[in-house]
Structure formats: structure tokens, C-alpha cells
Design a protein around this motif. Structure first.
Motif, PDB file in Angstrom:
ATOM      1  N   ALA A   1      12.484  -0.424  -3.212  1.00 35.37           N
ATOM      2  CA  ALA A   1      11.245  -1.281  -2.261  1.00 35.37           C
ATOM      3  C   ALA A   1      10.253  -0.943  -2.472  1.00 35.37           C
ATOM      4  CB  ALA A   1      11.849  -2.237  -1.542  1.00 35.37           C
ATOM      5  N   ALA A   2       9.260  -0.246  -2.062  1.00 31.89           N
ATOM      6  CA  ALA A   2       8.291   0.523  -1.864  1.00 31.89           C
ATOM      7  C   ALA A   2       8.000   0.801  -3.054  1.00 31.89           C
ATOM      8  CB  ALA A   2       7.641   1.786  -0.641  1.00 31.89           C
ATOM      9  N   LEU A   3       8.485   1.060  -3.882  1.00 34.56           N
ATOM     10  CA  LEU A   3       8.403   1.979  -4.939  1.00 34.56           C
ATOM     11  C   LEU A   3       7.365   0.604  -6.344  1.00 34.56           C
ATOM     12  CD1 LEU A   3       8.171   4.589  -6.755  1.00 34.56           C
ATOM     13  CD2 LEU A   3      10.408   4.499  -7.592  1.00 34.56           C
ATOM     14  N   GLU A   4       8.681  -0.314  -6.425  1.00 32.87           N
ATOM     15  CA  GLU A   4       8.069  -1.311  -7.015  1.00 32.87           C
ATOM     16  C   GLU A   4       7.372  -1.937  -6.812  1.00 32.87           C
ATOM     17  OE1 GLU A   4      13.223  -2.803  -7.880  1.00 32.87           O
ATOM     18  OE2 GLU A   4      11.771  -4.007  -7.095  1.00 32.87           O
ATOM     19  N   LEU A   5       7.153  -2.055  -5.265  1.00 29.26           N
ATOM     20  CA  LEU A   5       5.637  -2.835  -5.039  1.00 29.26           C
ATOM     21  C   LEU A   5       4.246  -1.884  -5.921  1.00 29.26           C
ATOM     22  CD1 LEU A   5       3.666  -4.788  -3.019  1.00 29.26           C
ATOM     23  CD2 LEU A   5       3.972  -2.586  -1.668  1.00 29.26           C
ATOM     24  N   ILE A   6       4.180  -0.341  -5.528  1.00 30.50           N
ATOM     25  CA  ILE A   6       3.074   0.312  -5.692  1.00 30.50           C
ATOM     26  C   ILE A   6       3.185   0.466  -7.731  1.00 30.50           C
ATOM     27  CG2 ILE A   6       1.987   2.522  -6.192  1.00 30.50           C
ATOM     28  CD1 ILE A   6       3.421   2.907  -3.279  1.00 30.50           C
ATOM     29  N   GLU A   7       4.525   0.304  -8.351  1.00 29.29           N
ATOM     30  CA  GLU A   7       4.367  -0.462 -10.099  1.00 29.29           C
ATOM     31  C   GLU A   7       3.296  -0.964 -10.020  1.00 29.29           C
ATOM     32  OE1 GLU A   7       8.197   2.517 -11.130  1.00 29.29           O
ATOM     33  OE2 GLU A   7       8.149   0.262 -10.450  1.00 29.29           O
ATOM     34  N   GLU A   8       3.809  -2.452  -9.447  1.00 32.04           N
ATOM     35  CA  GLU A   8       2.787  -3.610 -10.106  1.00 32.04           C
ATOM     36  C   GLU A   8       1.560  -3.464  -9.454  1.00 32.04           C
ATOM     37  OE1 GLU A   8       3.643  -8.243  -9.263  1.00 32.04           O
ATOM     38  OE2 GLU A   8       5.541  -7.286  -9.343  1.00 32.04           O
ATOM     39  N   THR A   9       1.634  -3.226  -8.441  1.00 32.78           N
ATOM     40  CA  THR A   9      -0.304  -3.202  -7.660  1.00 32.78           C
ATOM     41  C   THR A   9      -0.658  -2.397  -7.547  1.00 32.78           C
ATOM     42  OG1 THR A   9       0.904  -2.288  -5.518  1.00 32.78           O
ATOM     43  CG2 THR A   9       0.780  -4.498  -5.497  1.00 32.78           C
ATOM     44  N   GLY A  10      -1.086  -1.407  -8.760  1.00 33.34           N
ATOM     45  CA  GLY A  10      -1.686  -0.117  -8.378  1.00 33.34           C
ATOM     46  C   GLY A  10      -2.025   0.724  -7.057  1.00 33.34           C
ATOM     47  N   PRO A  11      -2.251   1.729  -6.917  1.00 34.73           N
ATOM     48  CA  PRO A  11      -2.286   2.503  -5.607  1.00 34.73           C
ATOM     49  C   PRO A  11      -2.617   1.535  -4.494  1.00 34.73           C
ATOM     50  CG  PRO A  11      -3.987   3.694  -7.436  1.00 34.73           C
ATOM     51  CD  PRO A  11      -3.170   2.436  -7.866  1.00 34.73           C
ATOM     52  N   LEU A  12      -2.193   2.144  -3.267  1.00 31.07           N
ATOM     53  CA  LEU A  12      -2.592   1.357  -1.673  1.00 31.07           C
ATOM     54  C   LEU A  12      -3.529   2.465  -0.883  1.00 31.07           C
ATOM     55  CD1 LEU A  12       0.513  -0.734  -1.774  1.00 31.07           C
ATOM     56  CD2 LEU A  12      -0.882  -1.765  -2.604  1.00 31.07           C
ATOM     57  N   ASP A  13      -4.072   1.609  -0.406  1.00 30.06           N
ATOM     58  CA  ASP A  13      -4.890   2.778   1.139  1.00 30.06           C
ATOM     59  C   ASP A  13      -4.045   3.049   1.803  1.00 30.06           C
ATOM     60  OD1 ASP A  13      -7.203   2.810  -0.916  1.00 30.06           O
ATOM     61  OD2 ASP A  13      -7.180   0.425   0.233  1.00 30.06           O
ATOM     62  N   ALA A  14      -2.840   1.317   2.796  1.00 29.67           N
ATOM     63  CA  ALA A  14      -1.807   1.703   3.332  1.00 29.67           C
ATOM     64  C   ALA A  14      -0.802   0.683   3.162  1.00 29.67           C
ATOM     65  CB  ALA A  14      -2.466   1.153   4.388  1.00 29.67           C
ATOM     66  N   LEU A  15      -0.079   0.902   3.730  1.00 35.62           N
ATOM     67  CA  LEU A  15       2.045   0.315   3.436  1.00 35.62           C
ATOM     68  C   LEU A  15       2.010   0.076   5.133  1.00 35.62           C
ATOM     69  CD1 LEU A  15       3.998  -0.318   1.840  1.00 35.62           C
ATOM     70  CD2 LEU A  15       4.708   1.539   1.569  1.00 35.62           C
ATOM     71  N   LEU A  16       2.754  -0.934   5.399  1.00 37.07           N
ATOM     72  CA  LEU A  16       2.734  -0.800   5.861  1.00 37.07           C
ATOM     73  C   LEU A  16       4.252  -1.407   6.240  1.00 37.07           C
ATOM     74  CD1 LEU A  16       0.192  -1.234   6.597  1.00 37.07           C
ATOM     75  CD2 LEU A  16       0.465  -2.793   8.778  1.00 37.07           C
TER      76      LEU A  16
ATOM     77  N   SER B   1       1.990   6.959  -4.674  1.00 39.41           N
ATOM     78  CA  SER B   1       0.285   6.585  -4.630  1.00 39.41           C
ATOM     79  C   SER B   1      -0.234   7.675  -3.503  1.00 39.41           C
ATOM     80  CB  SER B   1       0.602   4.882  -3.442  1.00 39.41           C
ATOM     81  OG  SER B   1      -1.057   4.830  -3.408  1.00 39.41           O
ATOM     82  N   PRO B   2      -0.482   8.547  -4.293  1.00 36.15           N
ATOM     83  CA  PRO B   2      -1.374   9.669  -2.904  1.00 36.15           C
ATOM     84  C   PRO B   2      -1.850   9.330  -2.402  1.00 36.15           C
ATOM     85  CG  PRO B   2      -0.211  10.770  -5.510  1.00 36.15           C
ATOM     86  CD  PRO B   2      -0.008   9.032  -5.216  1.00 36.15           C
ATOM     87  N   GLY B   3      -2.125   9.547  -0.709  1.00 40.11           N
ATOM     88  CA  GLY B   3      -3.329   9.268  -0.220  1.00 40.11           C
ATOM     89  C   GLY B   3      -3.009   8.078   0.903  1.00 40.11           C
ATOM     90  N   CYS B   4      -2.079   7.207  -0.191  1.00 42.54           N
ATOM     91  CA  CYS B   4      -1.608   5.750   0.886  1.00 42.54           C
ATOM     92  C   CYS B   4      -1.085   6.615   2.388  1.00 42.54           C
ATOM     93  CB  CYS B   4      -0.589   5.448   0.069  1.00 42.54           C
ATOM     94  SG  CYS B   4       0.002   3.819   1.276  1.00 42.54           S
ATOM     95  N   ARG B   5      -1.979   5.597   3.010  1.00 41.93           N
ATOM     96  CA  ARG B   5      -1.573   5.455   4.812  1.00 41.93           C
ATOM     97  C   ARG B   5       0.474   5.030   5.016  1.00 41.93           C
ATOM     98  NH1 ARG B   5      -4.916   4.041   8.601  1.00 41.93           N
ATOM     99  NH2 ARG B   5      -3.727   5.666  10.474  1.00 41.93           N
ATOM    100  N   VAL B   6       1.667   5.606   5.067  1.00 44.76           N
ATOM    101  CA  VAL B   6       2.518   4.634   5.465  1.00 44.76           C
ATOM    102  C   VAL B   6       2.323   4.330   7.167  1.00 44.76           C
ATOM    103  CG1 VAL B   6       4.964   4.775   5.184  1.00 44.76           C
ATOM    104  CG2 VAL B   6       3.380   5.532   3.294  1.00 44.76           C
ATOM    105  N   ILE B   7       2.833   3.182   7.354  1.00 46.78           N
ATOM    106  CA  ILE B   7       2.774   2.842   9.211  1.00 46.78           C
ATOM    107  C   ILE B   7       3.606   2.456   9.363  1.00 46.78           C
ATOM    108  CG2 ILE B   7       1.791   1.582  10.629  1.00 46.78           C
ATOM    109  CD1 ILE B   7      -1.383   2.120   8.980  1.00 46.78           C
ATOM    110  N   GLY B   8       4.361   2.720  10.366  1.00 48.24           N
ATOM    111  CA  GLY B   8       5.710   2.041  10.684  1.00 48.24           C
ATOM    112  C   GLY B   8       5.010   1.055  11.785  1.00 48.24           C
TER     113      GLY B   8
END
Length: 328
Positions: free
Chosen positions: A169-184, A204-211
Motif C-alpha cells: 500500500a505504501a509502495l503504491e502511494l509513493i509511486e503515485e505521489t513521489g517522495p514524501l517527507d513523512a508517512l504515518l 522514498s529515502p529520507g522519508c520519516r515513517v511514524i507509527g
């Protein structure tokens, strides 16, 4: 409660496993839409992208992991059937997968699971075995049934192929939006969070993943902070999909290694986020799926100016319960 670090942990999934799962799921799982809200972006001073897994088959991201896991069983294992335990979304995902692949499924569910999720699981053709979570352990009951019936056990999060599937799901999201600063993402047992972190690290290297999890079910946050596995027992949060007791032998090391931060939100904050998604964005989301937005609304300054992705994990909400939450 706390326990020592896991020893002799099984092999952990990688970003390559997430990519392999994406190929297997192509044409089977829905490529769910990504939605935005100008109103929300102006309120937060950020750009927020919602990956709407509430529109996934079975109503939640769980279909991705369940299908990936069951598909990789041998013909002999499939012939013996599959057993799972879940409060609802993984239950429906395994049941639907079983129907699609012609595999017999049995699901252990708590008696107080949302009626819509129990009905949905049965509707997909699974045998549902209800248990009293105050007196019985679902893990022990499922293990006993699996041994007695010779069925393959597919747990809801602590299983490598499940984690890899959830990460798509996250892989598809980033493919569509491009690089992200954060993913929650929401965090219960950590399957979605772990898979998303693997996907983000690669795409998206550098994206901060937050749970994000409810304050009433903060075991993963405490585990992340302390470095030892913390647990909770039947937390009374409205986010029924996040009532898992603890991170697992696979998800705990992945969260520790690849997740940037953990946050908790109040029950009132979850309802506020649900209300916004329902009324302003017209997204039917269950409490668990609203948890990441609740974190943004609670601390907008921490995310100002960022491009942020959110996994809306599911929409399998009981309508009567939702009306109660909204005060209708």
C-alpha cells in the motif's frame, strides 16, 4: 508488562519481498485511490495524501497481506485449509482470500468484535469460532485448533509474507505521489507499519515513517522507546483494529530498525479525525484508520511545510457504533 528482546527470531522480510508481493497482487488487489483535501492542507500548512485502503477488497489493507501469504503456501498446505485469528479485518481478508483461491478457512474472533466484521467474515464463506477474550487467549485457541485440524495458521501481523503484502500500500502511494517527507500509519501489531517502513526506505529515502496508536493501547510506543517488548491486555480503545497485545517477533525488530518515531492519540482525537474524514472528505473510515490523521490534527506544527502520506487502513465500521461516536 515487558519481556526480554526476542531471540532466535525468524528471517525478516525486506524491501525486495514487498516488491515481489506487489507483483503477485497486481490485478488482484485494488490499486486504491489517493485523495487530498485543500481544506486540511490549509489548516495544517502541509500537503497530505491519503491512501484509501478503506476501498480495498474486504474493506481494509489486510487483504494485501492475507492474499500474499496464502498464495505462497504449497498445494498440500492449501488443501489442509487455513486458520487465522482476528478482531475483524484480517478475518475478512483471509476469508475472502480463501474464497478466491478455493481454500477452506476457519477464523477465531472475539465475541465482542463488530457485528459487521463477523457477518462479513461469514459472508465470505469462513467458519467463525467466537471466544471470550476475558477468559481465553486467541493465540492459544488458534494454535490448538491448527494442530487438531492440521490447518496452516496465518497470524494477522507477525508473519513475513503478511508484512510484505501490507507494505505494498505504501509502495503504491509513493509511486503515485513521489517522495514524501513523512508517512504515518496506524499501529496495532506492527504489520502495516513494518511493511510501510520497508517500502518507504526503498521508494522514498529520507522519508520519516511514524507509527500512531491510541493512548489506551500504547504498547508499541513503549516498546519503541524502551527497546523491550511491552504489552497491553484488552485495551478499551474504540480503535478495535489496534487492540493487539504486543509487537511480534518479526514486527518488533523491523519497527526498531526502520521506524523514525511513534505517537499516541486520545479517543476524542480519533473521533475528531473520523468526523473530518466522513463529513469533509466523504471517506467512510473506521476508528483505526483515522488514527494517523488524529496525530496530525493534535500537533500540526510538527508537520508544517511537509509532504505527508497517510494510510487509511480500513472502513469496516459498524454503523450503529459510528453514530454513537458522532453523538447522533
Amino acid at each position: 508488562m515487558a519481556s526480554d528482546l526476542f531471540t532466535d527470531a525468524p528471517a525478516l522480510p525486506t524491501a525486495d519481498d514487498v516488491r515481489a508481493a506487489a507483483e503477485l497482487l497486481r490485478g488482484v488487489a485494488h490499486r486504491t485511490p489517493v485523495m487530498t483535501s485543500r481544506t486540511l492542507d490549509e489548516r495544517l500548512g502541509a500537503t497530505v495524501f491519503f491512501k484509501c485502503e478503506n476501498l480495498q477488497r474486504g474493506g481494509a489493507f489486510k487483504f494485501r497481506g492475507a492474499y500474499n501469504a496464502v498464495s505462497r503456501l504449497t498445494d498440500e498446505e492449501r488443501a489442509r485449509g487455513v486458520l487465522a485469528y482476528s478482531s475483524g479485518n484480517h478475518a475478512q481478508a483471509v476469508a475472502l482470500t480463501g474464497r478466491l483461491l478455493g481454500v477452506r478457512t476457519t477464523i477465531v474472533m472475539p465475541e465482542d468484535a463488530p457485528a459487521s466484521k463477523i457477518e462479513g467474515t461469514r459472508g465470505y464463506g469462513a467458519e467463525v469460532i467466537l471466544y471470550d477474550k476475558e477468559t481465553q487467549s486467541r493465540e492459544e485457541l488458534a494454535a490448538q485448533l491448527s494442530q487438531e485440524r492440521g490447518m496452516s495458521l496465518i497470524p494477522p501481523y507477525d508473519y513475513a509474507d503478511v508484512v510484505a503484502g501490507q507494505g505494498t500500500a505504501a509502495l503504491e502511494l509513493i509511486e503515485e505521489t513521489g517522495p514524501l517527507d513523512a508517512l504515518l500509519t496506524p499501529c496495532g501489531g506492527g504489520g502495516l507499519l513494518s511493511g510501510s517502513a520497508l517500502a518507504a526506505q526503498a521508494a522514498s529515502p529520507g522519508c520519516r515513517v511514524i507509527g500512531v496508536e491510541p493512548e489506551l493501547a500504547d504498547d508499541a510506543t513503549r516498546s519503541f522507546r524502551t527497546g523491550t517488548v511491552q504489552s497491553v491486555r484488552n485495551p478499551p480503545t474504540i480503535a478495535d483494529g489496534l487492540r493487539t497485545p504486543a509487537l511480534g517477533r518479526i514486527t518488533f525488530p523491523l519497527v526498531r530498525a526502520h521506524v523514525s518515531d511513534m505517537r499516541t492519540v486520545t479517543e476524542a482525537g480519533i473521533v475528531e479525525a473520523m468526523r473530518f474524514l466522513w463529513t469533509r472528505m466523504k471517506i467512510v473510515v473506521e476508528p483505526s484508520g483515522a488514527v494517523p490523521l488524529a496525530a496530525l490534527l493534535a500537533d500540526p506544527d510538527a508537520f508544517r511545510g511537509m509532504r505527508i502520506g497517510i494510510i487509511v487502513s480500513g472502513g469496516n465500521v459498524d454503523l450503529a457504533n459510528a453514530c454513537q461516536l458522532f453523538g447522533a
